[in-house]
Design an enzyme around this catalytic site. Sequence first.
Site, PDB file in Angstrom:
ATOM      1  N   CYS A 136       0.731  -1.280   0.093  1.00  0.00           N
ATOM      2  CA  CYS A 136       0.022   0.051   0.049  1.00  0.00           C
ATOM      3  C   CYS A 136       1.099   1.288   0.001  1.00  0.00           C
ATOM      4  CB  CYS A 136      -0.930  -0.056   0.993  1.00  0.00           C
ATOM      5  SG  CYS A 136      -0.287  -0.035   2.605  1.00  0.00           S
ATOM      6  N   HIS A 141      -2.554   7.266   3.190  1.00  0.00           N
ATOM      7  CA  HIS A 141      -0.957   7.501   3.220  1.00  0.00           C
ATOM      8  C   HIS A 141      -0.369   8.466   2.665  1.00  0.00           C
ATOM      9  CE1 HIS A 141      -0.760   3.568   5.200  1.00  0.00           C
ATOM     10  NE2 HIS A 141      -0.345   2.869   4.293  1.00  0.00           N
TER      11      HIS A 141
HETATM   12  N1  LIG Z   1      -5.117  -3.765   5.304  1.00  0.00           N
HETATM   13  C1  LIG Z   1      -4.456  -3.048   4.441  1.00  0.00           C
HETATM   14  O1  LIG Z   1      -4.302  -1.896   4.129  1.00  0.00           O
HETATM   15  C2  LIG Z   1      -3.654  -3.928   3.341  1.00  0.00           C
HETATM   16  C3  LIG Z   1      -3.263  -3.423   2.307  1.00  0.00           C
HETATM   17  C4  LIG Z   1      -2.819  -3.990   1.014  1.00  0.00           C
HETATM   18  C5  LIG Z   1      -2.666  -5.424   1.297  1.00  0.00           C
HETATM   19  N2  LIG Z   1      -2.997  -6.065   2.347  1.00  0.00           N
HETATM   20  C6  LIG Z   1      -3.184  -7.686   2.568  1.00  0.00           C
HETATM   21  O2  LIG Z   1      -4.221  -8.144   1.904  1.00  0.00           O
HETATM   22  C7  LIG Z   1      -4.474  -9.343   2.770  1.00  0.00           C
HETATM   23  C8  LIG Z   1      -5.522  -9.350   3.520  1.00  0.00           C
HETATM   24  O3  LIG Z   1      -5.588  -8.391   4.351  1.00  0.00           O
HETATM   25  P1  LIG Z   1      -6.927  -7.688   5.335  1.00  0.00           P
HETATM   26  O4  LIG Z   1      -6.500  -6.492   5.989  1.00  0.00           O
HETATM   27  O5  LIG Z   1      -7.983  -7.699   4.562  1.00  0.00           O
HETATM   28  O6  LIG Z   1      -6.948  -8.985   6.469  1.00  0.00           O
HETATM   29  P2  LIG Z   1      -8.157  -9.430   7.356  1.00  0.00           P
HETATM   30  O7  LIG Z   1      -9.232  -8.245   7.568  1.00  0.00           O
HETATM   31  O8  LIG Z   1      -7.611 -10.107   8.548  1.00  0.00           O
HETATM   32  O9  LIG Z   1      -8.853 -10.751   6.394  1.00  0.00           O
HETATM   33  C9  LIG Z   1      -8.380 -11.816   6.187  1.00  0.00           C
HETATM   34  C10 LIG Z   1      -9.168 -12.584   4.902  1.00  0.00           C
HETATM   35  O10 LIG Z   1      -8.423 -13.950   4.909  1.00  0.00           O
HETATM   36  C11 LIG Z   1      -9.345 -14.751   5.054  1.00  0.00           C
HETATM   37  N3  LIG Z   1      -8.616 -16.038   5.485  1.00  0.00           N
HETATM   38  C12 LIG Z   1      -7.825 -16.209   6.757  1.00  0.00           C
HETATM   39  N4  LIG Z   1      -7.168 -17.262   6.807  1.00  0.00           N
HETATM   40  C13 LIG Z   1      -7.760 -18.253   5.762  1.00  0.00           C
HETATM   41  C14 LIG Z   1      -7.718 -19.656   5.430  1.00  0.00           C
HETATM   42  N5  LIG Z   1      -6.971 -20.553   6.070  1.00  0.00           N
HETATM   43  N6  LIG Z   1      -8.473 -20.000   4.192  1.00  0.00           N
HETATM   44  C15 LIG Z   1      -9.133 -19.127   3.733  1.00  0.00           C
HETATM   45  N7  LIG Z   1      -9.211 -17.733   3.857  1.00  0.00           N
HETATM   46  C16 LIG Z   1      -8.771 -17.461   5.051  1.00  0.00           C
HETATM   47  C17 LIG Z   1     -10.455 -14.311   5.916  1.00  0.00           C
HETATM   48  O11 LIG Z   1     -11.450 -15.532   6.061  1.00  0.00           O
HETATM   49  P3  LIG Z   1     -12.365 -15.488   7.314  1.00  0.00           P
HETATM   50  O12 LIG Z   1     -13.192 -14.107   7.531  1.00  0.00           O
HETATM   51  O13 LIG Z   1     -13.138 -16.397   6.941  1.00  0.00           O
HETATM   52  O14 LIG Z   1     -11.274 -15.548   8.683  1.00  0.00           O
HETATM   53  C18 LIG Z   1     -10.304 -13.134   5.539  1.00  0.00           C
HETATM   54  O15 LIG Z   1     -11.428 -13.080   4.370  1.00  0.00           O
HETATM   55  C19 LIG Z   1      -3.170  -9.512   3.721  1.00  0.00           C
HETATM   56  O16 LIG Z   1      -2.096 -10.398   2.923  1.00  0.00           O
HETATM   57  C20 LIG Z   1      -2.599  -8.163   3.618  1.00  0.00           C
HETATM   58  O17 LIG Z   1      -1.361  -8.122   4.108  1.00  0.00           O
HETATM   59  C21 LIG Z   1      -3.833  -5.269   3.341  1.00  0.00           C
END
Ligand SMILES: NC(=O)c1ccc[n+]([C@@H]2O[C@H](COP(=O)([O-])OP(=O)(O)OC[C@H]3O[C@@H](n4cnc5c(N)ncnc54)[C@H](OP(=O)(O)O)[C@@H]3O)[C@@H](O)[C@H]2O)c1
EC number: 1.2.1.11
Lengths: 355, 355
Positions: B134, B259
């Site tokens: 990001c 950001h």
């Molecule tokens: N937050 C940011 O600003 C941002 C920016 C860019 C990239 N990212 C990246 O995007 C990704 C997601 O981030 P987030 O902030 O959305 O995280 P999050 O809110 O914790 O969401 C995680 C997602 O992954 C799913 N998940 C977790 N374990 C799983 C498994 N074993 N099998 C299938 N699905 C699973 C979860 O499903 P359940 O709900 O069923 O647990 C949920 O849908 C990460 O890699 C993060 O680094 C985040």
Amino acid sequence: MTARTGRPTLAVVGATGAVGSVMLQILSQHADIWGEIRLIASPRSAGRKLSVRGEEVEVVALDEQALSGVDVAMFDVPDEVALQWAPVAAARGAVVVDNSGAFQMDPEVPLVVPEVNPHAARVRPRGIIANPHCTTLSMIVPLGALHAEFGLSELVVSSYQAVSGAGRAGIDTLRQQLSLVAGTELGTSPGDVRRAVGDKTGPFPEPVALNVVPWAGSLREDGWSSEEMKIRDESRKILGLPRLRVAVTCVRVPVVTAHSLTVHARFEDEVTVDRARDILATAPGVVLFDDPAAGEFPTPADVVGTDPTWVGRVRRCLDDPTALELFVCGDNLRKGSALNTAQIAELVAAEWAAS
Amino acid sequence: MTARTGRPTLAVVGATGAVGSVMLQILSQHADIWGEIRLIASPRSAGRKLSVRGEEVEVVALDEQALSGVDVAMFDVPDEVALQWAPVAAARGAVVVDNSGAFQMDPEVPLVVPEVNPHAARVRPRGIIANPHCTTLSMIVPLGALHAEFGLSELVVSSYQAVSGAGRAGIDTLRQQLSLVAGTELGTSPGDVRRAVGDKTGPFPEPVALNVVPWAGSLREDGWSSEEMKIRDESRKILGLPRLRVAVTCVRVPVVTAHSLTVHARFEDEVTVDRARDILATAPGVVLFDDPAAGEFPTPADVVGTDPTWVGRVRRCLDDPTALELFVCGDNLRKGSALNTAQIAELVAAEWAAS
Ligand SMILES: NC(=O)c1ccc[n+]([C@@H]2O[C@H](COP(=O)([O-])OP(=O)(O)OC[C@H]3O[C@@H](n4cnc5c(N)ncnc54)[C@H](OP(=O)(O)O)[C@@H]3O)[C@@H](O)[C@H]2O)c1
Ligand SMILES: NC(=O)c1ccc[n+]([C@@H]2O[C@H](COP(=O)([O-])OP(=O)(O)OC[C@H]3O[C@@H](n4cnc5c(N)ncnc54)[C@H](OP(=O)(O)O)[C@@H]3O)[C@@H](O)[C@H]2O)c1
């Protein structure tokens, strides 16, 4: 020489202000080298009593009489008051140490940071010595130490400036805005913080709570702000490097007190982090606080209320062996203003005592 | 090709997460180019219904079956889940667009920003395309446009990163801390904010309310943080400049979302502010918001919730005619994550439709 103790007479002009108040604390904490300490402000304050060195002292109004028999006069007043009265004090024999913006870039007025260029304080054709701006002061001590070893050739600086750099009004504005945004879901849709804050932006052009504002000072040529120009011009003058390349972007952040800056510093020769750390660990006025593995890097929350400039995140640029990256943090109301003025006055007092 | 409409089938893996939720909004707002949209998460979420394109869709658990018949699979899941399952999806014929940190620096995985290097999306030996981090995404679109004209040779970057970069936990932490400090006199003595916040620092190493924290990510070699290294490595890869000089310091600030970064960008040739402004004013995905005399410069409070990267404070370095200073600001949850992933998926869909 004063009759009372054989010690120099000090005048604090602007003793009732934000900077003046911190000055009275510092004068009460530092070694007591002064004879009389005379407290001066506008006629509005004449007759008020303020405490310094544990004594109550009556404030007198600024006039020629108030500046008579003064050996060192600190000016902590608005620019226009300093412009008018500093030359009067100097003409009556005082050495003036001015904390306003009136004389910083006057070629006949030295701009002094005692850890960096103490010698400059001795050459003062107008009888005036200027104190640098708080943002410059929050970084220049460690840079001076590194320059002495490696020879500085370029600075790229970004600031994270506290609201108290805009005085009491800056602090009050942030606190009022925080009361409006705390406990809400604000900060997630365009303009929601602005609508909540309304016209309560105080001395800032935009809301500063839940926000950062890339502006400080007034508009100068080609889009630069006065504060950005000041940091460039003052760094060159203090370090004695009239052609130093300096690029600055000033940004206000929702912090009460202590300015932080990221610094990309390029030197004439190759640098090593080990040598840089040795220099910073022993430089007067500097604290090296740099062990990320142990969670050690300076933040305003730790630095506020302290005297030194704190330095952390010391790294050598991965793509340029002549450049260092630093994160520096200093209290803008102490080293950034009253403390440096007091240190300059103490230099002058030592010279006075030896003369 | 799907039978229903002759349109590609899309899988959103991680549909229930923070990024996944913004993705469903974006898919509902953008032109509807997809056939089936399949929502996938962990077994914990199987059976939940989520709304996309105005319809309720049932979430299915991630397994081989769920990835069958998928043309494009977006992965918005933790690194280790993406590492395991993205190759499975690719092996079953899907083009994977991964938003985790698992593949960004894999030399066989292109790292794509549609406004900058759309062509790179076509060469994907592993069937996987990665979405940049990001912080990189919050600045790279305007830099790509300037690079195309002037040829970039060096970047010095300082960040002002919002707490939502650390996910929902980051937002909750800042809001809780603000409730503790609002309406107090905190921020004026060493450690007072730290004492008020206690152990409620959440995902951050220090209090972030009334403070700035010069740390993001984990410790890498020689004092650099993983986030600083990422910005360097990803900028080089996206711009196709493997030897670009990049120096970065990452700092967290008490902003919810969007950001900001200061950028000192040096180019091969001399630059002019007029030409730079022309480029930025017409570059896709960029808003030039730069009239300090009228109080115009981007701040997170205005930029949050919007799609483009906003650029202001455009100045030519006073001491180097080849360098520009910029202040850039972008929503880390939109362009910084879900939006860019959606744009990449749309590129792949267009390719699919043309094939
Ligand atoms: N937050 C940011 O600003 C941002 C920016 C860019 C990239 N990212 C990246 O995007 C990704 C997601 O981030 P987030 O902030 O959305 O995280 P999050 O809110 O914790 O969401 C995680 C997602 O992954 C799913 N998940 C977790 N374990 C799983 C498994 N074993 N099998 C299938 N699905 C699973 C979860 O499903 P359940 O709900 O069923 O647990 C949920 O849908 C990460 O890699 C993060 O680094 C985040
Ligand atoms: N705030 C900072 O971080 C900072 C840092 C470095 C330098 N400075 C500079 O320091 C100076 C003082 O700043 P401040 O923040 O302390 O301002 P302040 O709180 O407004 O105080 C101003 C002081 O000047 C006195 N004064 C005003 N007009 C006067 C007049 N006509 N004759 C005599 N005295 C007069 C006031 O006396 P009354 O109380 O009688 O009005 C008061 O003592 C300014 O030049 C400022 O730019 C400030």
